[in-house]
Design an enzyme around this catalytic site. Structure first.
Site, PDB file in Angstrom:
ATOM      1  N   GLN A   1       0.710  -1.252  -0.079  1.00 18.73           N
ATOM      2  CA  GLN A   1       0.093  -0.133  -0.125  1.00 18.73           C
ATOM      3  C   GLN A   1       0.954   1.452   0.035  1.00 18.73           C
ATOM      4  O   GLN A   1       0.237   2.313  -0.490  1.00 18.73           O
ATOM      5  CB  GLN A   1      -0.986   0.056   1.414  1.00 18.73           C
TER       6      GLN A   1
ATOM      7  N   ASN B   1      -7.818  -5.687  14.600  1.00 17.85           N
ATOM      8  CA  ASN B   1      -8.048  -4.430  13.472  1.00 17.85           C
ATOM      9  C   ASN B   1      -9.693  -4.557  13.723  1.00 17.85           C
ATOM     10  O   ASN B   1     -10.430  -5.321  13.742  1.00 17.85           O
ATOM     11  CB  ASN B   1      -7.727  -4.926  12.281  1.00 17.85           C
TER      12      ASN B   1
ATOM     13  N   ARG C   1       3.761   0.414  13.092  1.00 21.45           N
ATOM     14  CA  ARG C   1       3.765  -1.038  12.689  1.00 21.45           C
ATOM     15  C   ARG C   1       3.688  -1.011  11.292  1.00 21.45           C
ATOM     16  O   ARG C   1       2.856  -0.282  10.603  1.00 21.45           O
ATOM     17  CB  ARG C   1       2.134  -1.579  13.038  1.00 21.45           C
TER      18      ARG C   1
ATOM     19  N   TRP D   1      -4.886   3.316  11.852  1.00 27.02           N
ATOM     20  CA  TRP D   1      -4.601   3.169  10.411  1.00 27.02           C
ATOM     21  C   TRP D   1      -5.281   4.353   9.818  1.00 27.02           C
ATOM     22  O   TRP D   1      -6.287   4.726   9.778  1.00 27.02           O
ATOM     23  CB  TRP D   1      -5.824   1.920   9.902  1.00 27.02           C
TER      24      TRP D   1
ATOM     25  N   ASN E   1      -1.780 -10.645   8.809  1.00 23.98           N
ATOM     26  CA  ASN E   1      -2.881  -9.655   8.922  1.00 23.98           C
ATOM     27  C   ASN E   1      -4.149  -9.986   8.267  1.00 23.98           C
ATOM     28  O   ASN E   1      -4.241 -10.356   7.059  1.00 23.98           O
ATOM     29  CB  ASN E   1      -2.402  -8.216   8.223  1.00 23.98           C
ATOM     30  N   GLU E   2      -5.188 -10.000   9.048  1.00 31.55           N
ATOM     31  CA  GLU E   2      -6.572 -10.067   8.658  1.00 31.55           C
ATOM     32  C   GLU E   2      -6.786 -11.203   7.678  1.00 31.55           C
ATOM     33  O   GLU E   2      -6.963 -11.236   6.793  1.00 31.55           O
ATOM     34  CB  GLU E   2      -7.309  -8.822   8.003  1.00 31.55           C
TER      35      GLU E   2
ATOM     36  N   HIS F   1       0.866  -9.278   4.981  1.00 32.01           N
ATOM     37  CA  HIS F   1      -0.392  -8.397   4.808  1.00 32.01           C
ATOM     38  C   HIS F   1      -0.442  -8.428   3.207  1.00 32.01           C
ATOM     39  O   HIS F   1      -0.626  -7.316   2.577  1.00 32.01           O
ATOM     40  CB  HIS F   1       0.155  -6.891   5.042  1.00 32.01           C
TER      41      HIS F   1
ATOM     42  N   GLU G   1      -5.614   2.012  -1.165  1.00 31.94           N
ATOM     43  CA  GLU G   1      -6.877   1.298  -0.510  1.00 31.94           C
ATOM     44  C   GLU G   1      -7.256   0.101  -1.350  1.00 31.94           C
ATOM     45  O   GLU G   1      -8.510   0.102  -1.589  1.00 31.94           O
ATOM     46  CB  GLU G   1      -7.898   2.112  -0.041  1.00 31.94           C
ATOM     47  N   TRP G   2      -6.420  -0.789  -1.822  1.00 33.25           N
ATOM     48  CA  TRP G   2      -6.797  -2.101  -2.523  1.00 33.25           C
ATOM     49  C   TRP G   2      -7.941  -1.725  -3.632  1.00 33.25           C
ATOM     50  O   TRP G   2      -7.576  -0.938  -4.578  1.00 33.25           O
ATOM     51  CB  TRP G   2      -7.568  -2.917  -1.189  1.00 33.25           C
TER      52      TRP G   2
ATOM     53  N   TYR H   1     -12.727  -1.696  12.905  1.00 34.37           N
ATOM     54  CA  TYR H   1     -13.584  -0.350  12.192  1.00 34.37           C
ATOM     55  C   TYR H   1     -14.855  -0.147  12.439  1.00 34.37           C
ATOM     56  O   TYR H   1     -15.255   0.902  12.510  1.00 34.37           O
ATOM     57  CB  TYR H   1     -13.163  -0.724  10.636  1.00 34.37           C
TER      58      TYR H   1
ATOM     59  N   GLU I   1      -5.190  -1.971  14.140  1.00 32.48           N
ATOM     60  CA  GLU I   1      -5.715  -1.018  13.109  1.00 32.48           C
ATOM     61  C   GLU I   1      -6.909  -0.496  13.756  1.00 32.48           C
ATOM     62  O   GLU I   1      -7.732  -1.242  14.161  1.00 32.48           O
ATOM     63  CB  GLU I   1      -5.819  -1.695  11.899  1.00 32.48           C
TER      64      GLU I   1
HETATM   65  O1  LIG Z   1      -9.623  -0.785   4.826  1.00 32.18           O
HETATM   66  C1  LIG Z   1      -8.722  -0.040   5.656  1.00 32.18           C
HETATM   67  C2  LIG Z   1      -7.760  -1.083   6.268  1.00 32.18           C
HETATM   68  N1  LIG Z   1      -8.419  -2.255   6.795  1.00 32.18           N
HETATM   69  N2  LIG Z   1      -7.366  -3.158   7.257  1.00 32.18           N
HETATM   70  C3  LIG Z   1      -6.418  -3.700   6.320  1.00 32.18           C
HETATM   71  C4  LIG Z   1      -5.783  -2.402   5.697  1.00 32.18           C
HETATM   72  O2  LIG Z   1      -4.745  -2.781   4.580  1.00 32.18           O
HETATM   73  C5  LIG Z   1      -6.780  -1.516   5.061  1.00 32.18           C
HETATM   74  O3  LIG Z   1      -6.257  -0.659   4.218  1.00 32.18           O
END
Ligand SMILES: OC[C@H]1NNC[C@@H](O)[C@@H]1O
Length: 459
Positions: A20, A291, A77, A412, A164-165, A120, A419-420, A293, A366
């Site tokens: 990213q 993480n 991080r 974060w 991660n996630e 990640h 952003e993917w 949100y 995050e």
């Molecule tokens: O969508 C926001 C974030 N969520 N967790 C993983 C990260 O790579 C994302 O940018």
């Protein structure tokens, strides 16, 4: 002076991830990752954007670390790019490791503690060509990669996160296809989910050497049914099961929830888990990253298609066994991602993990928000993002008062970044990046957050 103080030694950081922010995708021997391939595939990322340049952190890391230090952060991080360290998923690329040695040395020079995430989402493309995460061997390749990175950096990096996630990597990457490698197979997604956890279990014991601490960073949501009808309660059970309990039970208890295993039976899940796997996975963390949100509010809806969009192209459900679940807005304010702002959900998650699972130190690895940012008079007034973070830190403070062993918080993200599926269209950074010039502008939230860090608490 903080009136709502945090424990002595609390980690006040920000988080980023390699694909990213780094750019320089062919520099010093870096190989391709699945995100290089995916982002260069038409129709996968808004406006055809990709991480080729990102925010040029590979070249500008010293400037960025100096900014972290000047703001007052005491932790950072970041993630290591697997294909930078092992192009093709094997061997050792010294030049790739040297970047992370330079980065860590800058951090330590600024008095900033490094927290490294090994995965990640940027799997070397060659490993995907060999089957990717649905292929059990990938977990063993990950353990080798972890060993290589740990040997190079563990004299200076003492906090390691494996994955991660894993929910996103598995269910968006192989289930809905919204993320790399963009496949749509529930059977592949559940295989990937287990193998990501197996990868954690294989690597964790190796990462503890040299007085290091190991964790993982699942993304957890508070989950609420829209009503107490049997159908809605079951919808919430299924989503909570696959999003939260599947990962928490495996990582902290070394078991999978029976109801989730039953939900996943149609996708061949029973064949994926081999004897001994869960003993490898469970109870290995020295800390757990969370993480967080938002909250999922769900209802049973046979016509439901998917979930709150994780990309502008979301059209398939990432929820094996829970396709007939609708994700609804409960009327709360939303961020630019359309995610509801619910700091109470963070308190709920923290107290639930502390109460229901074996005790382990926790970090918020995050938490943050995308909002539309505007540069005016050389600055960025992002009061909404500041308010979001303040409210979630207040929830953390309350959780600590309730006995939760919370040891740190990572906003974060440090910088606006890729952003993917949304490309550069969603800004999460404490620091604004002008993508044309790469100029960094600390937003009002960055200055505020730095003061919170320096005072170790909220006013
Ligand atoms: O969508 C926001 C974030 N969520 N967790 C993983 C990260 O790579 C994302 O940018």
């Amino acid at each position: 002076m903080a009136t709502r103080g945090f424990p002595e030694g609390f980690a006040w950081g920000a988080a980023t991830a390699s694909y990213q922010i780094e750019g320089s995708v062919t520099a010093d021997g870096r190989g391709a990752s699945i995100w290089d391939t995916f982002a260069h595939t038409p129709g996968k990322v808004l406006n055809g954007e990709n991480g080729d340049v990102a925010v040029d952190h590979y070249a500008r890391y010293a400037e960025d670390v100096a900014l972290m230090g000047s703001l007052g952060l005491n932790a950072y991080r970041f993630s290591l790019s697997w294909p930078r360290i092992q192009p093709g998923g094997r061997g050792v690329n010294g030049a790739g490791l040297d970047f992370y040695k330079r980065l860590v040395d800058e951090l330590l020079e600024q008095g900033i503690t490094p927290y490294a995430t090994l995965y990640h989402w940027d799997l070397p493309q060659e490993l995907q060509d060999a089957g990717g995460w649905p292929e059990r061997d990938t977990a063993y390749r990950f353990a080798e990669y972890a060993q290589v990175a740990h040997e190079a950096l563990s004299d200076r990096v003492k906090h390691w996160m494996t994955v991660n996630e894993p929910w996103c990597a598995a269910f968006l990457g192989y289930g809905s296809g919204d993320h790399a490698p963009g496949l749509r197979s529930s059977a592949q997604a559940v295989r990937a989910a287990h193998h990501l956890l197996l990868a954690h279990g294989l690597a964790a014991p190796l990462l503890k050497a040299n007085d290091c601490l190991v964790g993982a960073a699942p993304n957890l949501y508070a989950v609420t049914p829209v009503s107490d009808s049997e159908a809605d309660l079951d919808a919430a059970r299924r989503i909570d099961g696959l999003q939260n309990r599947f990962f928490l039970d495996a990582l902290l208890r070394g078991s999978y929830p029976e109801d989730v295993v039953a939900d996943l039976e149609p996708f061949g899940f029973a064949d994926v888990v081999q004897p001994g796997d869960l003993d490898l996975i469970g109870g290995k963390v020295d800390f757990l990253g969370i993480n967080y949100y938002s909250r999922h509010t769900v209802s049973a809806d046979p016509d439901a298609a998917g979930m709150v969009a994780t990309s502008p192209f979301a059209s398939a459900s990432p929820w094996p066994g829970a396709e007939s679940v609708a994700f609804v807005n409960a009327g709360r304010p939303v961020t630019d991602m359309g995610w509801e702002v619910d700091p109470g959900g963070l308190h709920e998650i923290l107290t639930r993990v502390a109460k229901e699972y074996p005790s382990v130190p926790l970090y918020i690895t995050e938490n943050g928000a995308a909002y539309v940012d505007t540069v005016a008079d050389g600055g960025v007034d992002d009061q909404e993002r500041l308010d979001y973070i303040e409210a979630h830190l207040a929830a953390c403070h309350d959780a600590i008062a309730d006995g939760v062993p919370l040891k740190g918080y990572f906003a974060w993200s440090f910088l606006d970044n890729f952003e993917w599926g949304w490309g550069y269209g969603k800004r999460f950074g404490l620091v604004y990046v002008d993508y044309e010039t790469q100029v960094r502008i600390p937003k009002s939230s960055a200055h505020w957050y730095g003061r919170v860090a320096r005072h170790n608490g909220l006013s």
